[in-house]
Design an enzyme around this catalytic site. Structure first.
Site, mmCIF file in Angstrom:
data_model
loop_
_atom_site.group_PDB
_atom_site.id
_atom_site.type_symbol
_atom_site.label_atom_id
_atom_site.label_comp_id
_atom_site.label_asym_id
_atom_site.label_seq_id
_atom_site.Cartn_x
_atom_site.Cartn_y
_atom_site.Cartn_z
ATOM 1 N N TYR A 22 0.812 -1.220 0.000
ATOM 2 C CA TYR A 22 0.000 0.000 0.000
ATOM 3 C C TYR A 22 0.845 1.270 0.000
ATOM 4 O O TYR A 22 0.305 2.371 -0.006
ATOM 5 C CB TYR A 22 -1.022 0.010 1.140
ATOM 6 C CG TYR A 22 -0.496 -0.215 2.541
ATOM 7 C CD1 TYR A 22 0.258 0.733 3.207
ATOM 8 C CD2 TYR A 22 -0.808 -1.395 3.224
ATOM 9 C CE1 TYR A 22 0.710 0.531 4.500
ATOM 10 C CE2 TYR A 22 -0.367 -1.609 4.518
ATOM 11 C CZ TYR A 22 0.394 -0.649 5.154
ATOM 12 O OH TYR A 22 0.834 -0.871 6.428
ATOM 13 N N LYS A 35 6.194 3.919 5.567
ATOM 14 C CA LYS A 35 6.811 2.930 4.684
ATOM 15 C C LYS A 35 7.223 3.548 3.352
ATOM 16 O O LYS A 35 8.255 3.175 2.776
ATOM 17 C CB LYS A 35 5.860 1.748 4.483
ATOM 18 C CG LYS A 35 5.654 0.910 5.748
ATOM 19 C CD LYS A 35 4.674 -0.232 5.504
ATOM 20 C CE LYS A 35 4.347 -0.985 6.787
ATOM 21 N NZ LYS A 35 5.505 -1.666 7.374
#
Length: 210
Positions: A115, A130
């Site tokens: 994602y 991330k």
């Protein structure tokens, strides 16, 4: 490989060490909060004292929970950013310094999630952190290439872990519908490519995202 595992949670360390012993591996277990640079430095010191060198670092520490952005507290945001983004940098910096000084190269691999490319409702903190590690990976890959240190990351689809239990059945069905294999990944699926990126077979691969 000689293994060192780290976690904030002593019970996780005990369970992980027991699993490794059953598989025939001894390991050093270090209780650590990767958000704290002094604990990261102490971990590196302990590893070098026990084994003399570090060849591989896997950044796999993560913090995540489901929350819509409007409900996310500053503390919740800071916690996830601190673990995922800051922790990945602190560990990469500390281990990278040793690898540079040793002059024998090495491998750094970070474990992220798919994602980072699409976004995901309810995980804005994790997606942002991330995605930041992708930038870290590409930049470190360029910086450390002259030292024969390969820096890469993986962004797997949904892997079967405890966090799946937080999801509604509707969400689970939706995620499955987006996965061509029509199943969630197993931990071993992610581990296999991490291991590959740490071998000589990938010594020409750096700054890449899989």
């Amino acid at each position: 490989a000689t293994l060192v595992i780290g976690s904030r949670n002593a019970r996780n360390l005990e369970r992980g060490s027991a699993d490794l012993r059953r598989a025939g591996y001894d390991s050093l277990a270090v209780q650590i909060d990767v958000r704290k640079t002094e604990q990261v430095d102490e971990m590196v010191h302990r590893v070098l004292h026990h084994y003399g060198r570090i060849d591989i670092l896997v950044n796999n520490a993560a913090g995540n929970f489901i929350s819509r952005a409007e409900d996310l507290s500053p503390n919740g945001w800071d916690a996830v950013i601190g673990i995922v983004l800051n922790g990945s940098f602190y560990c990469s910096r500390a281990v990278g310094r040793h690898m540079i000084a040793r002059g024998k190269g090495g491998a750094i691999v970070s474990v992220l999630a798919n994602y980072v490319w699409t976004g995901s409702a309810g995980t804005i903190h994790s997606a942002a952190a991330k995605a930041g590690v992708i930038g870290l990976t590409k930049s470190l890959g360029k910086e450390l290439a002259q030292n024969n240190i390969c820096v890469n990351c993986i962004t797997p689809a949904v892997i079967e872990t405890d966090i799946l239990r937080q999801c509604t059945q509707q969400h689970v069905d939706y995620m499955l519908s987006k996965i061509p294999m029509n199943r969630f990944g197993k931990v071993e699926d992610a581990a296999a490519i991490v291991a590959l990126l740490c071998t000589e077979d990938c010594s020409f691969t750096t700054g890449a995202v899989f």
